[in-house]
Design a protein around this motif. Structure first.
Motif, PDB file in Angstrom:
ATOM      1  N   ASN A  79       0.841  -1.192   0.000  1.00  0.00           N
ATOM      2  CA  ASN A  79       0.000   0.000   0.000  1.00  0.00           C
ATOM      3  C   ASN A  79       0.877   1.243   0.000  1.00  0.00           C
ATOM      4  O   ASN A  79       0.671   2.162  -0.791  1.00  0.00           O
ATOM      5  N   THR A  82       2.768   1.466  -3.401  1.00  0.00           N
ATOM      6  CA  THR A  82       1.878   1.812  -4.516  1.00  0.00           C
ATOM      7  C   THR A  82       1.508   3.288  -4.475  1.00  0.00           C
ATOM      8  O   THR A  82       1.499   3.964  -5.508  1.00  0.00           O
ATOM      9  N   ILE A  86       2.219   6.144  -7.374  1.00  0.00           N
ATOM     10  CA  ILE A  86       1.218   7.044  -7.949  1.00  0.00           C
ATOM     11  C   ILE A  86       1.754   8.465  -7.982  1.00  0.00           C
ATOM     12  O   ILE A  86       1.578   9.182  -8.971  1.00  0.00           O
ATOM     13  N   VAL A  98      -6.109  10.419  -8.311  1.00  0.00           N
ATOM     14  CA  VAL A  98      -5.787   8.997  -8.474  1.00  0.00           C
ATOM     15  C   VAL A  98      -5.584   8.355  -7.103  1.00  0.00           C
ATOM     16  O   VAL A  98      -6.030   7.227  -6.863  1.00  0.00           O
ATOM     17  N   TRP A 101      -9.065   7.880  -5.681  1.00  0.00           N
ATOM     18  CA  TRP A 101      -9.735   6.761  -6.354  1.00  0.00           C
ATOM     19  C   TRP A 101      -9.162   5.432  -5.865  1.00  0.00           C
ATOM     20  O   TRP A 101      -9.903   4.497  -5.552  1.00  0.00           O
ATOM     21  N   SER A 102      -7.843   5.352  -5.752  1.00  0.00           N
ATOM     22  CA  SER A 102      -7.201   4.124  -5.274  1.00  0.00           C
ATOM     23  C   SER A 102      -7.640   3.801  -3.852  1.00  0.00           C
ATOM     24  O   SER A 102      -7.885   2.632  -3.523  1.00  0.00           O
ATOM     25  N   SER A 103      -7.758   4.803  -3.018  1.00  0.00           N
ATOM     26  CA  SER A 103      -8.215   4.590  -1.644  1.00  0.00           C
ATOM     27  C   SER A 103      -9.652   4.086  -1.615  1.00  0.00           C
ATOM     28  O   SER A 103      -9.997   3.196  -0.820  1.00  0.00           O
ATOM     29  N   ALA A 106      -9.669   0.480  -2.686  1.00  0.00           N
ATOM     30  CA  ALA A 106      -9.111  -0.351  -1.612  1.00  0.00           C
ATOM     31  C   ALA A 106     -10.135  -0.574  -0.506  1.00  0.00           C
ATOM     32  O   ALA A 106     -10.274  -1.687   0.011  1.00  0.00           O
ATOM     33  N   CYS A 140      -1.056  -8.660 -11.284  1.00  0.00           N
ATOM     34  CA  CYS A 140      -0.577  -7.359 -10.802  1.00  0.00           C
ATOM     35  C   CYS A 140       0.941  -7.284 -10.905  1.00  0.00           C
ATOM     36  O   CYS A 140       1.503  -6.242 -11.257  1.00  0.00           O
TER      37      CYS A 140
END
Length: 157
Positions: A79, A82, A86, A98, A101-103, A106, A140
């Motif tokens: 986490n 990543t 970003i 971004v 959005w990723s949070s 998740a 991934c």
């Protein structure tokens, strides 16, 4: 011990960011995703072995628990790494949305993953869930390697 996973993942997350600052987010993400995939697939085999054991099934608890602690360690570090990636991949105007959005994705995963496991546990085949997640982590790994980690990657980070 149920709180240990969340505690490990939360507390170790800054380490993922620190390691990423020192050796690169793609590198940290790559190796921790590899460990995540291997450990998750290993859990599938532990489930099969425990189910097929004719005695001493509790002997599998130690390795099962250890694998889960490794998974939570990897997800915490991953986490952090990543989120570091970003910040490098996207410019200053795109990185914040971004990250948001990723949070959001998740947090949705924290709802979906137990639901997903519930289906396979109800069918007495939890190993299938572990194999599916192991396959997901492998994809991934491939994406991270190709776009961010390999020599000549279009967005090395």
């Amino acid at each position: 011990p149920a709180f240990l996973g969340a505690m490990i993942g939360s507390l170790i997350r800054p380490l993922g960011g620190l390691m990423s600052d020192k050796i690169g987010g793609a590198r940290v993400t790559h190796y921790h995703t590899l460990l995540l995939a291997v450990t998750t697939i290993g859990l599938g085999f532990i489930c099969i072995a425990a189910r097929n054991a004719t005695r001493n099934r509790t002997d599998y608890y130690g390795p099962f628990f250890a694998c889960f602690m490794i998974i939570f360690y990897c997800t915490g570090v991953g986490n952090g790494s990543t989120f570091r990636q970003i910040g490098v991949i996207f410019d200053k105007t795109l990185a914040p949305p971004v990250l948001g959005w990723s949070s959001a994705i998740a947090s949705f995963g924290a709802f979906l993953i137990p639901q997903f496991f519930g289906v396979f546990i109800a069918n007495k085949t939890p190993e299938i869930a572990f194999f599916i997640f192991g396959g997901y982590y492998a994809t991934c790994l491939i994406v991270n390697y190709y776009y961010y980690f390999r020599t000549g990657a279009e967005k090395p980070c």
